[in-house]
Design a protein around this motif. Structure first.
Motif, PDB file in Angstrom:
ATOM      1  N   VAL A   1     -11.426  -9.924  31.955  1.00 27.64           N
ATOM      2  CA  VAL A   1     -12.445  -9.898  33.009  1.00 27.64           C
ATOM      3  C   VAL A   1     -12.805  -8.456  33.360  1.00 27.64           C
ATOM      4  O   VAL A   1     -13.988  -8.106  33.507  1.00 27.64           O
ATOM      5  N   ILE A   2     -11.803  -7.578  33.451  1.00 27.87           N
ATOM      6  CA  ILE A   2     -12.088  -6.175  33.775  1.00 27.87           C
ATOM      7  C   ILE A   2     -12.975  -5.547  32.696  1.00 27.87           C
ATOM      8  O   ILE A   2     -13.940  -4.847  32.987  1.00 27.87           O
ATOM      9  N   HIS A   3     -12.669  -5.859  31.429  1.00 29.82           N
ATOM     10  CA  HIS A   3     -13.509  -5.334  30.343  1.00 29.82           C
ATOM     11  C   HIS A   3     -14.934  -5.877  30.431  1.00 29.82           C
ATOM     12  O   HIS A   3     -15.894  -5.143  30.223  1.00 29.82           O
ATOM     13  N   GLU A   4     -15.036  -7.161  30.738  1.00 26.42           N
ATOM     14  CA  GLU A   4     -16.363  -7.758  30.822  1.00 26.42           C
ATOM     15  C   GLU A   4     -17.160  -7.154  31.984  1.00 26.42           C
ATOM     16  O   GLU A   4     -18.375  -6.965  31.886  1.00 26.42           O
ATOM     17  N   VAL A   5     -16.470  -6.826  33.082  1.00 28.75           N
ATOM     18  CA  VAL A   5     -17.148  -6.146  34.193  1.00 28.75           C
ATOM     19  C   VAL A   5     -17.712  -4.809  33.697  1.00 28.75           C
ATOM     20  O   VAL A   5     -18.863  -4.466  33.960  1.00 28.75           O
ATOM     21  N   GLN A   6     -16.894  -4.081  32.934  1.00 30.15           N
ATOM     22  CA  GLN A   6     -17.375  -2.779  32.450  1.00 30.15           C
ATOM     23  C   GLN A   6     -18.550  -2.918  31.481  1.00 30.15           C
ATOM     24  O   GLN A   6     -19.461  -2.104  31.484  1.00 30.15           O
ATOM     25  N   ARG A   7     -18.509  -3.968  30.654  1.00 28.22           N
ATOM     26  CA  ARG A   7     -19.625  -4.176  29.721  1.00 28.22           C
ATOM     27  C   ARG A   7     -20.908  -4.484  30.485  1.00 28.22           C
ATOM     28  O   ARG A   7     -21.936  -3.871  30.252  1.00 28.22           O
ATOM     29  N   MET A   8     -20.819  -5.434  31.419  1.00 23.80           N
ATOM     30  CA  MET A   8     -22.015  -5.843  32.158  1.00 23.80           C
ATOM     31  C   MET A   8     -22.493  -4.747  33.099  1.00 23.80           C
ATOM     32  O   MET A   8     -23.681  -4.498  33.217  1.00 23.80           O
ATOM     33  N   ALA A   9     -21.566  -4.102  33.804  1.00 25.06           N
ATOM     34  CA  ALA A   9     -21.964  -3.082  34.786  1.00 25.06           C
ATOM     35  C   ALA A   9     -22.563  -1.885  34.061  1.00 25.06           C
ATOM     36  O   ALA A   9     -23.539  -1.305  34.528  1.00 25.06           O
ATOM     37  N   ASN A  10     -21.996  -1.502  32.915  1.00 22.81           N
ATOM     38  CA  ASN A  10     -22.648  -0.504  32.053  1.00 22.81           C
ATOM     39  C   ASN A  10     -23.107   0.697  32.891  1.00 22.81           C
ATOM     40  O   ASN A  10     -24.268   1.082  32.856  1.00 22.81           O
ATOM     41  N   ILE A  11     -22.164   1.286  33.635  1.00 26.20           N
ATOM     42  CA  ILE A  11     -22.588   2.213  34.695  1.00 26.20           C
ATOM     43  C   ILE A  11     -23.196   3.524  34.189  1.00 26.20           C
ATOM     44  O   ILE A  11     -23.930   4.173  34.904  1.00 26.20           O
TER      45      ILE A  11
ATOM     46  N   PHE B   1     -17.872  -1.734  22.393  1.00 23.68           N
ATOM     47  CA  PHE B   1     -17.587  -1.562  23.823  1.00 23.68           C
ATOM     48  C   PHE B   1     -17.140  -0.119  24.013  1.00 23.68           C
ATOM     49  O   PHE B   1     -16.022   0.240  23.654  1.00 23.68           O
ATOM     50  N   LEU B   2     -18.023   0.734  24.518  1.00 19.80           N
ATOM     51  CA  LEU B   2     -17.698   2.158  24.608  1.00 19.80           C
ATOM     52  C   LEU B   2     -18.018   2.763  25.973  1.00 19.80           C
ATOM     53  O   LEU B   2     -18.709   3.782  26.051  1.00 19.80           O
ATOM     54  N   PRO B   3     -17.548   2.172  27.071  1.00 23.24           N
ATOM     55  CA  PRO B   3     -17.923   2.736  28.370  1.00 23.24           C
ATOM     56  C   PRO B   3     -17.407   4.154  28.560  1.00 23.24           C
ATOM     57  O   PRO B   3     -17.963   4.902  29.362  1.00 23.24           O
ATOM     58  N   PHE B   4     -16.341   4.541  27.856  1.00 24.35           N
ATOM     59  CA  PHE B   4     -15.786   5.884  28.027  1.00 24.35           C
ATOM     60  C   PHE B   4     -16.218   6.813  26.898  1.00 24.35           C
ATOM     61  O   PHE B   4     -15.717   7.919  26.767  1.00 24.35           O
ATOM     62  N   SER B   5     -17.118   6.345  26.037  1.00 28.40           N
ATOM     63  CA  SER B   5     -17.628   7.128  24.908  1.00 28.40           C
ATOM     64  C   SER B   5     -16.555   7.370  23.849  1.00 28.40           C
ATOM     65  O   SER B   5     -15.487   6.741  23.892  1.00 28.40           O
TER      66      SER B   5
ATOM     67  N   LEU C   1     -29.559  15.054  22.851  1.00 36.34           N
ATOM     68  CA  LEU C   1     -29.242  13.763  22.249  1.00 36.34           C
ATOM     69  C   LEU C   1     -28.680  12.823  23.315  1.00 36.34           C
ATOM     70  O   LEU C   1     -27.746  13.182  24.022  1.00 36.34           O
ATOM     71  N   THR C   2     -29.232  11.605  23.416  1.00 37.82           N
ATOM     72  CA  THR C   2     -28.580  10.628  24.277  1.00 37.82           C
ATOM     73  C   THR C   2     -28.205   9.428  23.423  1.00 37.82           C
ATOM     74  O   THR C   2     -28.958   9.037  22.531  1.00 37.82           O
ATOM     75  N   THR C   3     -27.017   8.869  23.657  1.00 36.52           N
ATOM     76  CA  THR C   3     -26.600   7.690  22.902  1.00 36.52           C
ATOM     77  C   THR C   3     -26.776   6.479  23.812  1.00 36.52           C
ATOM     78  O   THR C   3     -26.316   6.478  24.948  1.00 36.52           O
ATOM     79  N   ASN C   4     -27.457   5.483  23.293  1.00 32.43           N
ATOM     80  CA  ASN C   4     -27.821   4.341  24.135  1.00 32.43           C
ATOM     81  C   ASN C   4     -26.686   3.309  24.207  1.00 32.43           C
ATOM     82  O   ASN C   4     -26.562   2.423  23.365  1.00 32.43           O
ATOM     83  N   LEU C   5     -25.864   3.414  25.258  1.00 31.74           N
ATOM     84  CA  LEU C   5     -24.741   2.477  25.423  1.00 31.74           C
ATOM     85  C   LEU C   5     -25.223   1.099  25.872  1.00 31.74           C
ATOM     86  O   LEU C   5     -24.580   0.083  25.587  1.00 31.74           O
ATOM     87  N   THR C   6     -26.364   1.056  26.569  1.00 26.68           N
ATOM     88  CA  THR C   6     -26.907  -0.247  26.977  1.00 26.68           C
ATOM     89  C   THR C   6     -27.204  -1.106  25.761  1.00 26.68           C
ATOM     90  O   THR C   6     -26.837  -2.286  25.708  1.00 26.68           O
TER      91      THR C   6
ATOM     92  N   ILE D   1     -25.363   3.459  37.354  1.00 28.58           N
ATOM     93  CA  ILE D   1     -25.979   2.224  37.824  1.00 28.58           C
ATOM     94  C   ILE D   1     -25.015   1.589  38.820  1.00 28.58           C
ATOM     95  O   ILE D   1     -23.879   1.277  38.468  1.00 28.58           O
ATOM     96  N   SER D   2     -25.451   1.410  40.065  1.00 26.31           N
ATOM     97  CA  SER D   2     -24.522   0.843  41.052  1.00 26.31           C
ATOM     98  C   SER D   2     -25.163  -0.349  41.759  1.00 26.31           C
ATOM     99  O   SER D   2     -26.385  -0.476  41.772  1.00 26.31           O
TER     100      SER D   2
END
Ligand code: HEM
Ligand SMILES: *[C@@H]1O[C@H](CO)[C@@H](O)[C@H](O)[C@H]1NC(C)=O
Length: 506
Positions: A365-375, A438-442, A401-406, A489-490
């Motif tokens: 669930v914590i991982h899924e929060v990070q995927r969806m929140a995609n901050i 899944f790369l919220p921390f790059s 250069l920006t990498t599109n995590l969304t 994104i908050s």
């Protein structure tokens, strides 16, 4: 009469000349701009751009992200855009993202120096610096984070103590609707504060509350139209009022706060007993005092401390706020998390990271929060440090250069229903399952150095809060997943009810 005619002619002549001069000047600027912006051979494709303002208009002001999506479809996974003097390339898709952040990372380790950056932090600190300065500051940050995590009182224990304060504060709301924003912000911030300053701040501390408010303002104002315009036309915008001026003022106030903290540390500094990051840094400065080339000087001390404070507060607390919001909206998922916690840890034992493996559902669930929140939807930007070729395209030095995590976190090829909250993506046969997309921390040498700390905080805060409370929408209020766009994104302002559970009810 003749005299009058004469002066009229002179005036006409002068007017004409002025027009010609203006026209000539404009033509010159136009051509200069065109020459400057001529794309090198093999440069990644992108939409046409206007002189001076670039691709600003193609993106539209309404829904730039939708427009961008169409452009990526049309031009491919390396898309070039232009804003004023800034040449931007966005990278889409896991293979290319890995190419840039891992395989060829040596050429992409710098951060761009935008006019806003130049104004607030120059090349100081860790987050936005480049070159040797970045290398030395980052190495030091990583070492001290590790040392203070293993110190007398481990970080894990500090987080557990903070959880205790937070649950007491939430209990005081007695299940009535409240805005969780600043309590959570304060609790999370206290963890990094204990690392940097060696102390925590009470939730009622009005000075600290104000500090968090300045930080919050920076977070959402730095992407405002005025700040973007400042990045394109700094020489005009610096004379105009607007959000950019608030951002500059708040940075100065935050720096002053850090400066005062440092002065306090200097007063009772004892190199034999290092209490925190600032003490360790003062020690490093003393060691390097004879070396004029050393990056361990006071400006960097202020900036690196501020960077840790900033990065350590906003990201994790925003993720935690999303977590409670998603669970209040998905009560079935919340029940399953609570059932797992009750079964594995029980109602009274304090959760610790040692429990993570035995709590696969909660972890998913914590991982899924990070995927969806995609901050951090576009990661943090990098700058090309030497002419490079990626996927056959030429990227000249200086390209941003920006990498599109969304695109990665919402890729329909990877996540069957990308816009639905579904922890099952991170589960396989009841066990936790890692996902590559899944790369919220790059990734790579410049990935988030706070990942371990952030994951520890998220796990302990989240598990402990759900052990003690059930989060619900207030009666007759509908919770929404609308977001506020800023540096992160908050969630938009909202209220929750925290109903005490079982033992916690007395
Ligand atoms: C959920 C929480 C967090 C997320 C999602 C997150 C994400 C990120 C990302 C995507 C980057 C950019 C990496 C890159 O350029 O490739 C970054 C950089 C950074 N983060 Fe985090 N972070 C989080 C928490 C933290 C915490 C708790 C700290 C405190 C120690 C921290 C400190 C930093 C620093 C200092 C940088 C700059 C690194 C550099 O430029 O070398 N972060 N973070
Ligand atoms: C990133 O990807 C998302 C999802 O495909 C898209 O909506 C957005 O416009 C993209 N942004 C950029 C800068 O490419």
């Amino acid at each position: 009469m003749l005299a009058a005619l004469g002066s009229l002619a002179a005036a006409l002549w002068a007017g004409l000349r002025l027009r010609t001069v203006l026209l000539g000047a404009f033509a010159f600027l136009f051509i200069a701009d065109f020459l400057k912006r001529r794309r090198p051979k093999n440069y990644p494709p992108g939409p046409w751009s206007l002189p001076f303002i670039g691709s600003f208009c193609q993106l539209g002001f309404e829904q730039p992200h939708l427009k961008l999506q169409q452009l990526v479809k049309k031009y491919g996974n390396l898309l070039s855009l232009q804003f004023g003097d800034l040449n931007l390339v966005t990278v889409t898709g896991l293979p290319l993202i890995k190419e840039v952040l891992v395989h060829q990372e040596q050429n992409f380790l710098n951060r761009p120096m935008t006019p806003i950056r130049k104004h607030v932090s120059k090349n100081n600190g860790v987050i936005m610096s480049s070159g040797l300065n970045w290398k030395e500051q980052r190495r030091f940050v990583l070492t001290t984070l590790r040392n203070f995590g293993l110190g007398k009182k481990s970080l894990e224990e500090r987080i557990q103590e903070e959880v205790h304060h937070l649950t007491e504060a939430i209990k005081e709301e007695k299940g009535h609707p409240f805005d969780p924003h600043f309590k959570i912000n304060n609790a999370v911030s206290n963890i990094i504060c204990s690392v940097t300053f060696g102390e925590r701040f009470e939730y009622e501390d009005s000075r600290f509350k104000e500090l968090l408010k300045w930080l919050d303002e920076i977070m959402y104002m730095e992407t405002s139209m005025q700040c973007q315009l400042y990045n394109i036309f700094p020489w005009i915008m610096k004379f105009l009022p607007g959000h950019h001026q608030t951002v500059f003022r708040n940075w100065e106030k935050l720096k002053l706060f850090i400066y005062c903290m440092i002065e306090e540390h200097r007063r009772d500094w004892n190199p034999a007993e290092m209490r925190d990051f600032i003490d360790a840094y003062l020690n490093e400065m003393a060691k390097n005092s004879g070396n004029a080339a050393s990056s361990f000087h006071e400006e960097n001390l202020i900036s690196s401390t501020l960077d840790l404070f900033l990065a350590g507060t906003e990201t994790t607390s925003t993720t935690l706020r999303w977590a409670l919001l998603y669970l209040a909206i998905n009560p079935e998922i919340q029940e399953k998390v609570q059932a797992e916690i009750d079964r594995v840890i029980g109602a009274s034992q304090q959760p610790s990271t040692a429990d993570r493996e035995r709590l696969p559902y909660t972890n998913a669930v914590i991982h899924e929060v990070q995927r969806m929140a995609n901050i951090l939807p576009l990661n943090l930007p990098r700058e090309v440090s030497a002419d490079t070729t990626v996927a056959g395209y030429f990227l000249p030095k200086g390209t941003i250069l920006t990498t599109n995590l969304t695109a990665l976190h919402r890729d329909p090829a990877e996540w069957a229903t990308p816009d639905t909250f579904n922890p099952e993506y991170f589960l396989e046969k009841g066990q936790f399952k890692k996902r590559e997309s899944f790369l919220p921390f790059s990734l790579g040498k410049r990935a988030c150095p706070g990942e371990h700390l952030a994951r520890t905080e998220l796990f302990i805060f989240f598990t402990s809060l759900l052990q003690k409370f059930t989060f619900r929408p207030p009666k007759n209020e509908k919770l929404s997943l609308q977001f506020r766009m800023g540096l992160t994104i908050s969630p938009v302002k909202h209220r929750l009810c925290a109903i005490p559970r079982g033992d916690a009810a007395e």
